[in-house]
Design a protein around this motif. Structure first.
Motif, PDB file in Angstrom:
ATOM      1  N   LEU A   1     -41.416   3.063  28.207  1.00 52.53           N
ATOM      2  CA  LEU A   1     -41.567   4.178  27.278  1.00 52.53           C
ATOM      3  C   LEU A   1     -41.128   5.511  27.877  1.00 52.53           C
ATOM      4  O   LEU A   1     -40.401   6.284  27.238  1.00 52.53           O
ATOM      5  N   GLU A   2     -41.559   5.807  29.089  1.00 49.97           N
ATOM      6  CA  GLU A   2     -41.246   7.105  29.685  1.00 49.97           C
ATOM      7  C   GLU A   2     -39.744   7.285  29.857  1.00 49.97           C
ATOM      8  O   GLU A   2     -39.184   8.347  29.542  1.00 49.97           O
ATOM      9  N   ASP A   3     -39.062   6.237  30.338  1.00 45.95           N
ATOM     10  CA  ASP A   3     -37.609   6.324  30.512  1.00 45.95           C
ATOM     11  C   ASP A   3     -36.897   6.493  29.176  1.00 45.95           C
ATOM     12  O   ASP A   3     -35.935   7.270  29.061  1.00 45.95           O
ATOM     13  N   ILE A   4     -37.354   5.762  28.161  1.00 46.39           N
ATOM     14  CA  ILE A   4     -36.725   5.867  26.845  1.00 46.39           C
ATOM     15  C   ILE A   4     -36.876   7.277  26.289  1.00 46.39           C
ATOM     16  O   ILE A   4     -35.933   7.843  25.703  1.00 46.39           O
ATOM     17  N   CYS A   5     -38.034   7.873  26.487  1.00 48.10           N
ATOM     18  CA  CYS A   5     -38.249   9.238  26.007  1.00 48.10           C
ATOM     19  C   CYS A   5     -37.308  10.219  26.701  1.00 48.10           C
ATOM     20  O   CYS A   5     -36.717  11.102  26.054  1.00 48.10           O
ATOM     21  N   GLU A   6     -37.169  10.081  28.015  1.00 47.51           N
ATOM     22  CA  GLU A   6     -36.298  10.983  28.760  1.00 47.51           C
ATOM     23  C   GLU A   6     -34.833  10.762  28.411  1.00 47.51           C
ATOM     24  O   GLU A   6     -34.066  11.721  28.246  1.00 47.51           O
ATOM     25  N   ASN A   7     -34.406   9.518  28.262  1.00 47.02           N
ATOM     26  CA  ASN A   7     -33.002   9.220  27.957  1.00 47.02           C
ATOM     27  C   ASN A   7     -32.604   9.635  26.551  1.00 47.02           C
ATOM     28  O   ASN A   7     -31.425   9.873  26.280  1.00 47.02           O
ATOM     29  N   ASN A   8     -33.572   9.717  25.643  1.00 48.70           N
ATOM     30  CA  ASN A   8     -33.276  10.050  24.256  1.00 48.70           C
ATOM     31  C   ASN A   8     -33.811  11.417  23.850  1.00 48.70           C
ATOM     32  O   ASN A   8     -33.860  11.745  22.662  1.00 48.70           O
ATOM     33  N   ASN A   9     -34.200  12.207  24.848  1.00 45.65           N
ATOM     34  CA  ASN A   9     -34.694  13.580  24.608  1.00 45.65           C
ATOM     35  C   ASN A   9     -35.853  13.608  23.610  1.00 45.65           C
ATOM     36  O   ASN A   9     -35.935  14.489  22.739  1.00 45.65           O
ATOM     37  N   LEU A  10     -36.731  12.631  23.731  1.00 45.09           N
ATOM     38  CA  LEU A  10     -37.922  12.603  22.881  1.00 45.09           C
ATOM     39  C   LEU A  10     -39.022  13.415  23.549  1.00 45.09           C
ATOM     40  O   LEU A  10     -39.332  13.219  24.728  1.00 45.09           O
ATOM     41  N   SER A  11     -39.616  14.306  22.816  1.00 43.15           N
ATOM     42  CA  SER A  11     -40.644  15.184  23.372  1.00 43.15           C
ATOM     43  C   SER A  11     -41.888  14.397  23.740  1.00 43.15           C
ATOM     44  O   SER A  11     -42.352  13.542  22.978  1.00 43.15           O
ATOM     45  N   GLN A  12     -42.429  14.706  24.911  1.00 49.06           N
ATOM     46  CA  GLN A  12     -43.709  14.165  25.344  1.00 49.06           C
ATOM     47  C   GLN A  12     -44.688  15.325  25.480  1.00 49.06           C
ATOM     48  O   GLN A  12     -44.304  16.432  25.851  1.00 49.06           O
ATOM     49  N   TYR A  13     -45.952  15.040  25.197  1.00 51.27           N
ATOM     50  CA  TYR A  13     -46.969  16.081  25.220  1.00 51.27           C
ATOM     51  C   TYR A  13     -48.119  15.622  26.111  1.00 51.27           C
ATOM     52  O   TYR A  13     -48.481  14.443  26.120  1.00 51.27           O
ATOM     53  N   SER A  14     -48.685  16.566  26.839  1.00 45.87           N
ATOM     54  CA  SER A  14     -49.786  16.260  27.747  1.00 45.87           C
ATOM     55  C   SER A  14     -51.103  16.775  27.171  1.00 45.87           C
ATOM     56  O   SER A  14     -51.160  17.861  26.592  1.00 45.87           O
ATOM     57  N   PHE A  15     -52.151  15.965  27.336  1.00 48.08           N
ATOM     58  CA  PHE A  15     -53.484  16.325  26.883  1.00 48.08           C
ATOM     59  C   PHE A  15     -54.500  15.879  27.926  1.00 48.08           C
ATOM     60  O   PHE A  15     -54.274  14.872  28.627  1.00 48.08           O
TER      61      PHE A  15
END
Length: 336
Positions: A311-325
């Motif tokens: 998941l983390e790699d896919i988000c970075e490779n596809n410029n998907l925003s991640q949010y921290s809580f």
């Protein structure tokens, strides 16, 4: 009489085992399973555990088809069949005998329409039922139109069939149930595990070739579950034991006293929401780090299921925003 209130795990197992069994009438089989669960609880409360056996216990616990047996329990060497019905007229002596003339004892359980509660009405010996039917036919004539005879003896008289033993409450001391997130109590850096199966107190597990003393809990680790064929988080916790056995996912046995609930239960791949939002979007955890979690919102992902470690790699490779809580601000949002 005794009231039994099935929990979510019991209801789900009773239903799914009926489906797996391939029963002609799923509702009847499910209700019958709930009646057996009710009587099992009675036995555990009132009868010495070494003097009764439930034939369907393992099949229901693992949601498997039950091996054929003409009766449900053995109690003090008597064969016992549990009869569960919403229609109490099913407990008239003649009707009981028509359905089951061969077992030693019949236990009668009534259930509510929505199956949220069942009442153990009583029990009777089959030979006594035969005698009552014969007496009614020979001497009584027809019964009153509005008053039908129901044959039951009080449930607590069942222990009189066995040896004179002290009352023993043998309900499990184990506090866990399938789906709970746990860690090893004595390990400061313990990985979070998922409770998959809780063995009854009388069934001793084997660990490293030696019998495990005390109540056993079977745990799977999310990293291993994630390697399975699908998204295990969409499977109801009641069915996890069946899933793990079918997919040959390795389980670890622990004494329940060696486990404790995880203070930080989240792992990568979990479905969560921020409950203080008015209409929170479903999110999936991509990383966990010292009380903080990173998430991606589920609607941004195009594929139905992505293995959590990607998941983390896919988000970075596809410029998907991640949010921290902060982890404490988030809550599980089950998908089963």
């Amino acid at each position: 009489m005794y009231l039994y209130t099935p929990g979510e795990i019991d209801r789900e197992r009773a239903h799914h085992q009926a489906v797996i069994q391939g029963a002609d009438d799923i509702n009847v089989k499910r209700i019958g399973n709930l009646g057996e669960l009710a009587f099992e609880q009675f036995c555990r409360e009132y009868l010495p555990v070494e003097m009764w056996t439930w034939k369907n216990e393992k099949a229901i616990r693992r949601c498997n088809s039950e091996s054929f047996s003409s009766y449900d329990f053995e109690v003090f060497d008597y064969t016992v069949d549990v009869k569960t019905s919403r229609d109490v007229s099913a407990f008239q002596p003649e009707k009981l005998l028509d359905n089951d003339p061969d077992d030693d004892i019949l236990v009668m359980v009534w259930h509510r329409d929505n199956e949220d509660a069942l009442i153990l009405l009583g029990w009777e010996r089959t030979e006594t039922l035969k005698s009552k039917v014969h007496t009614q036919e020979a001497y009584s004539g027809e019964e009153p139109e509005k008053l039908a005879h129901l044959a039951t003896r009080p449930m607590n008289e069942l222990h009189d069939l066995g040896p004179n033993t002290a009352h023993l409450n043998q309900k499990p001391e184990n506090p866990f149930q399938p789906g709970d997130r746990v860690i090893k109590a004595t390990d400061e850096d313990s990985s979070v595990g998922v409770v998959v199966e809780v063995l009854p107190p009388e069934e001793n597990a084997t660990l490293y070739g030696q019998e495990l003393e005390g109540e056993a809990v079977r745990v799977a680790f999310p990293s291993t579950l994630d390697e399975g064929p699908g998204d295990w988080r969409t499977i109801h916790p009641a069915k996890l034991a069946s899933y793990c056995v079918d997919q040959e996912i390795h389980l670890y046995d622990y004494k329940h006293t060696n486990l404790e609930y995880a203070d930080q239960p989240f792992t990568v791949g979990d479905y969560v929401i921020k409950p203080d939002y008015d209409n929170p979007d479903l999110a999936i955890i991509t990383a966990v780090d010292s009380g903080e979690i990173s998430v991606v919102f589920e609607h941004l992902l195009n594929k139905d299921y992505i293995q959590p470690q990607r998941l983390e790699d896919i988000c970075e490779n596809n410029n998907l925003s991640q949010y921290s809580f902060p982890a404490e601000d988030m809550a599980f949002e089950p998908q089963y």
